[in-house]
Design a protein around this motif. Structure first.
Motif, PDB file in Angstrom:
ATOM      1  N   PRO A  70      80.187  85.961 154.176  1.00 35.84           N
ATOM      2  CA  PRO A  70      80.515  84.568 154.501  1.00 35.84           C
ATOM      3  C   PRO A  70      79.981  83.557 153.497  1.00 35.84           C
ATOM      4  CG  PRO A  70      79.897  85.754 156.482  1.00 35.84           C
ATOM      5  CD  PRO A  70      79.641  86.698 155.329  1.00 35.84           C
ATOM      6  N   GLY A  71      78.800  83.821 152.951  1.00 33.24           N
ATOM      7  CA  GLY A  71      78.217  82.895 151.994  1.00 33.24           C
ATOM      8  C   GLY A  71      78.984  82.795 150.692  1.00 33.24           C
ATOM      9  N   ASP A  72      79.812  83.799 150.398  1.00 29.46           N
ATOM     10  CA  ASP A  72      80.594  83.800 149.164  1.00 29.46           C
ATOM     11  C   ASP A  72      82.015  83.288 149.366  1.00 29.46           C
ATOM     12  OD1 ASP A  72      78.494  84.912 147.681  1.00 29.46           O
ATOM     13  OD2 ASP A  72      79.076  86.949 148.227  1.00 29.46           O
ATOM     14  N   ALA A  73      82.376  82.979 150.605  1.00 26.09           N
ATOM     15  CA  ALA A  73      83.764  82.630 150.925  1.00 26.09           C
ATOM     16  C   ALA A  73      84.254  81.411 150.152  1.00 26.09           C
ATOM     17  CB  ALA A  73      83.914  82.399 152.427  1.00 26.09           C
ATOM     18  N   GLU A  74      83.480  80.343 150.157  1.00 21.35           N
ATOM     19  CA  GLU A  74      83.941  79.100 149.540  1.00 21.35           C
ATOM     20  C   GLU A  74      84.148  79.252 148.042  1.00 21.35           C
ATOM     21  OE1 GLU A  74      82.905  74.322 149.407  1.00 21.35           O
ATOM     22  OE2 GLU A  74      81.702  75.686 150.626  1.00 21.35           O
ATOM     23  N   SER A  75      83.199  79.892 147.365  1.00 25.62           N
ATOM     24  CA  SER A  75      83.323  80.032 145.917  1.00 25.62           C
ATOM     25  C   SER A  75      84.497  80.928 145.548  1.00 25.62           C
ATOM     26  CB  SER A  75      82.023  80.589 145.315  1.00 25.62           C
ATOM     27  OG  SER A  75      81.744  81.883 145.830  1.00 25.62           O
ATOM     28  N   VAL A  76      84.730  81.980 146.333  1.00 23.46           N
ATOM     29  CA  VAL A  76      85.840  82.890 146.054  1.00 23.46           C
ATOM     30  C   VAL A  76      87.177  82.191 146.241  1.00 23.46           C
ATOM     31  CG1 VAL A  76      87.054  84.930 146.913  1.00 23.46           C
ATOM     32  CG2 VAL A  76      84.595  85.032 146.507  1.00 23.46           C
ATOM     33  N   VAL A  77      87.344  81.463 147.340  1.00 21.49           N
ATOM     34  CA  VAL A  77      88.602  80.768 147.595  1.00 21.49           C
ATOM     35  C   VAL A  77      88.827  79.665 146.565  1.00 21.49           C
ATOM     36  CG1 VAL A  77      89.875  79.332 149.240  1.00 21.49           C
ATOM     37  CG2 VAL A  77      88.610  81.322 150.036  1.00 21.49           C
ATOM     38  N   THR A  78      87.772  78.997 146.165  1.00 27.50           N
ATOM     39  CA  THR A  78      87.897  77.962 145.129  1.00 27.50           C
ATOM     40  C   THR A  78      88.391  78.575 143.827  1.00 27.50           C
ATOM     41  OG1 THR A  78      86.149  76.623 146.115  1.00 27.50           O
ATOM     42  CG2 THR A  78      86.643  76.229 143.791  1.00 27.50           C
ATOM     43  N   GLU A  79      87.869  79.752 143.487  1.00 33.56           N
ATOM     44  CA  GLU A  79      88.310  80.423 142.261  1.00 33.56           C
ATOM     45  C   GLU A  79      89.754  80.888 142.369  1.00 33.56           C
ATOM     46  OE1 GLU A  79      86.816  83.883 139.133  1.00 33.56           O
ATOM     47  OE2 GLU A  79      85.510  83.217 140.774  1.00 33.56           O
ATOM     48  N   ILE A  80      90.136  81.405 143.547  1.00 35.22           N
ATOM     49  CA  ILE A  80      91.518  81.827 143.752  1.00 35.22           C
ATOM     50  C   ILE A  80      92.457  80.636 143.612  1.00 35.22           C
ATOM     51  CG2 ILE A  80      93.158  82.675 145.484  1.00 35.22           C
ATOM     52  CD1 ILE A  80      90.901  84.464 146.543  1.00 35.22           C
ATOM     53  N   ALA A  81      92.065  79.498 144.170  1.00 32.03           N
ATOM     54  CA  ALA A  81      92.911  78.303 144.142  1.00 32.03           C
ATOM     55  C   ALA A  81      93.153  77.794 142.727  1.00 32.03           C
ATOM     56  CB  ALA A  81      92.280  77.202 144.988  1.00 32.03           C
ATOM     57  N   LYS A  82      92.269  78.135 141.807  1.00 31.94           N
ATOM     58  CA  LYS A  82      92.411  77.694 140.415  1.00 31.94           C
ATOM     59  C   LYS A  82      93.367  78.564 139.625  1.00 31.94           C
ATOM     60  CE  LYS A  82      87.706  75.800 140.076  1.00 31.94           C
ATOM     61  NZ  LYS A  82      86.375  75.973 139.429  1.00 31.94           N
ATOM     62  N   THR A  83      93.748  79.715 140.184  1.00 32.15           N
ATOM     63  CA  THR A  83      94.621  80.637 139.453  1.00 32.15           C
ATOM     64  C   THR A  83      96.072  80.207 139.577  1.00 32.15           C
ATOM     65  OG1 THR A  83      94.951  82.132 141.317  1.00 32.15           O
ATOM     66  CG2 THR A  83      93.020  82.530 139.940  1.00 32.15           C
ATOM     67  N   PRO A 107      93.060  74.076 153.235  1.00 31.90           N
ATOM     68  CA  PRO A 107      93.065  72.854 152.419  1.00 31.90           C
ATOM     69  C   PRO A 107      92.785  73.094 150.938  1.00 31.90           C
ATOM     70  CG  PRO A 107      91.784  72.552 154.428  1.00 31.90           C
ATOM     71  CD  PRO A 107      92.041  74.018 154.291  1.00 31.90           C
ATOM     72  N   LYS A 108      92.165  74.222 150.614  1.00 38.69           N
ATOM     73  CA  LYS A 108      91.819  74.514 149.228  1.00 38.69           C
ATOM     74  C   LYS A 108      92.949  75.204 148.465  1.00 38.69           C
ATOM     75  CE  LYS A 108      86.890  75.107 150.284  1.00 38.69           C
ATOM     76  NZ  LYS A 108      86.431  73.928 149.516  1.00 38.69           N
ATOM     77  N   LEU A 109      93.982  75.641 149.193  1.00 41.72           N
ATOM     78  CA  LEU A 109      95.086  76.394 148.605  1.00 41.72           C
ATOM     79  C   LEU A 109      96.321  75.514 148.454  1.00 41.72           C
ATOM     80  CD1 LEU A 109      94.548  79.550 150.817  1.00 41.72           C
ATOM     81  CD2 LEU A 109      94.066  79.401 148.360  1.00 41.72           C
ATOM     82  N   ILE A 268      81.193  76.891 162.507  1.00 39.91           N
ATOM     83  CA  ILE A 268      80.848  75.482 162.402  1.00 39.91           C
ATOM     84  C   ILE A 268      80.091  75.219 161.110  1.00 39.91           C
ATOM     85  CG2 ILE A 268      79.407  73.675 163.418  1.00 39.91           C
ATOM     86  CD1 ILE A 268      80.014  74.921 166.164  1.00 39.91           C
ATOM     87  N   THR A 269      79.163  76.125 160.786  1.00 37.86           N
ATOM     88  CA  THR A 269      78.402  75.992 159.540  1.00 37.86           C
ATOM     89  C   THR A 269      79.328  76.057 158.320  1.00 37.86           C
ATOM     90  OG1 THR A 269      76.489  77.032 160.567  1.00 37.86           O
ATOM     91  CG2 THR A 269      76.518  76.954 158.161  1.00 37.86           C
ATOM     92  N   ALA A 270      80.316  76.962 158.381  1.00 37.57           N
ATOM     93  CA  ALA A 270      81.243  77.105 157.249  1.00 37.57           C
ATOM     94  C   ALA A 270      82.060  75.841 157.037  1.00 37.57           C
ATOM     95  CB  ALA A 270      82.188  78.287 157.507  1.00 37.57           C
ATOM     96  N   GLU A 271      82.367  75.120 158.132  1.00 36.12           N
ATOM     97  CA  GLU A 271      83.160  73.907 158.006  1.00 36.12           C
ATOM     98  C   GLU A 271      82.317  72.744 157.510  1.00 36.12           C
ATOM     99  OE1 GLU A 271      86.636  73.764 161.115  1.00 36.12           O
ATOM    100  OE2 GLU A 271      84.799  74.324 162.152  1.00 36.12           O
TER     101      GLU A 271
END
Length: 271
Positions: A70-83, A107-109, A268-271
Motif C-alpha cells: 500500500p505504501g508504494d501505491a501512489e508512486s507506482v500509479v503516478t509513474e504509470i500515469a506518466k507513460t 484521478p491520476k489516470l 482513509i489514510t490512502a485518500e
C-alpha cells in the motif's frame, strides 16, 4: 492473447505469474516490473519472463496488475500515469493492493481509464485462492470478465461492490492467518496431550485438508457437517461445548470486525 504486466514481484505477484503460466498463458505475453534487481533476476530465471521498468511494462500491456505494498501505491500509479498509455486499446488496471480504493487511482489516470480492485488471498500460491473483484467507476462488464478469466487460473473468483471489500478483506484476505492460527493451536494442544509434534502436525494438517474438501464438495452447510460429527454426549460434543463456552464465536466476530476496521482506516489514510 492478453498481454499482462505485473508490477511487483512479491508472493502474490509471483503466484499470479505462476498460475498464468500453468494455465497456458504464453511467456512472451507476460512481463514483470520489480524494483529490487535481485528479485527481478530470480523471477526471470525461474519463469523465463521478461523483467523491465514500470513505464515500459505498462506501455505495452493490455492489463496492468498492481501487486505492490500500500505504501508504494501512489508512486507506482503516478509513474504509470506518466507513460504513453494506449487509449485506443483501452488498457486496464487491476489493483491487488489492500485497502486502497479505486477512487485513489482514477484521478491520476487518463479520463475514463478503467480500474478493478481485487482482494486476493495467499492460497493462490497453490492455485486454491479466492479473488474478490470490485469494479471502479469506469470498469465495464467485459473488463470484469477478462479479469475473472485471468484470476481463475489461481483459484475461484467472486464479484462484489467496492464498499464490501473491507469486509471481504476481514473474511478471506486475512482468513488464511486465522486458519493457520487454529492449526497451530490444535498442534500445540496435541503436544500437550502427549503426542509428538510431528504426529500432531500430520493429524491436524490432514484433518483440515479433508474437512476443507468436504466443505467444498458437499451440498451441506458447515453447521450440518459439524452436526454429523457431533454425537450427543460424545467426545466432539464435549470439545465443542468448551469452545463455545470460551467465546469462540465472539472472538471470531471481534477479530474480523477489527480487520474490517483496519482495512477501512487504510483506505482513509490512502485518500
Amino acid at each position: 492473447m492478453t498481454r499482462i504486466a505485473v508490477i511487483g514481484g512479491g508472493r502474490i505477484g509471483e503466484a499470479l505469474i505462476a498460475g498464468l503460466l500453468e494455465s497456458g498463458h504464453a511467456v512472451r505475453d507476460l512481463v514483470v516490473a520489480e524494483k529490487f534487481e535481485s528479485r527481478a533476476a530470480e523471477l526471470a530465471s525461474t519463469y523465463g519472463i521478461l523483467t523491465t521498468s514500470i513505464s515500459e511494462a505498462s506501455e505495452n500491456a493490455d492489463v496492468i496488475v498492481l501487486a505492490v505494498k500500500p505504501g508504494d501505491a501512489e508512486s507506482v500509479v503516478t509513474e504509470i500515469a506518466k507513460t504513453d498509455l494506449d487509449g485506443e486499446r483501452e488498457q486496464l488496471i487491476v489493483s491487488l493492493i489492500a485497502g486502497v480504493p479505486t477512487a485513489k487511482f482514477e484521478p491520476k489516470l487518463p479520463a475514463g481509464f478503467p480500474v478493478i480492485r481485487v482482494m486476493p488471498n495467499t492460497p493462490m500460491l497453490v492455485g486454491e485462492g479466492v479473488s474478490v473483484l470490485a469494479p471502479g467507476r469506469y470498469a465495464k462488464a467485459e473488463h470484469l470478465e477478462l479479469v475473472r478469466t485471468i484470476l481463475s487460473s489461481v483459484g475461484k473468483v467472486v464479484t462484489v461492490k467496492e464498499n464490501q471489500l473491507d469486509a471481504v478483506t476481514a473474511v478471506s484476505g486475512s482468513g488464511p492467518a486465522y486458519f493457520f492460527l487454529v492449526a497451530e493451536a490444535m498442534v500445540d494442544a496435541g503436544v500437550g496431550l502427549g503426542l509428538s509434534r510431528d504426529v500432531a502436525s500430520a493429524l491436524v494438517v490432514q484433518t483440515m485438508v479433508g474437512s476443507a474438501a468436504m466443505l467444498d464438495r458437499s451440498d451441506e452447510t458447515p453447521t450440518e457437517l459439524r452436526y454429523a460429527v457431533t454425537s450427543p454426549g460424545g467426545t466432539t460434543a464435549a470439545a465443542v461445548r468448551e469452545l463455545e463456552s470460551n467465546g469462540l464465536r465472539a472472538a471470531f466476530f471481534h477479530a474480523l470486525s477489527a480487520a474490517k476496521d483496519r482495512s477501512t482506516e487504510m483506505g482513509i489514510t490512502a485518500e
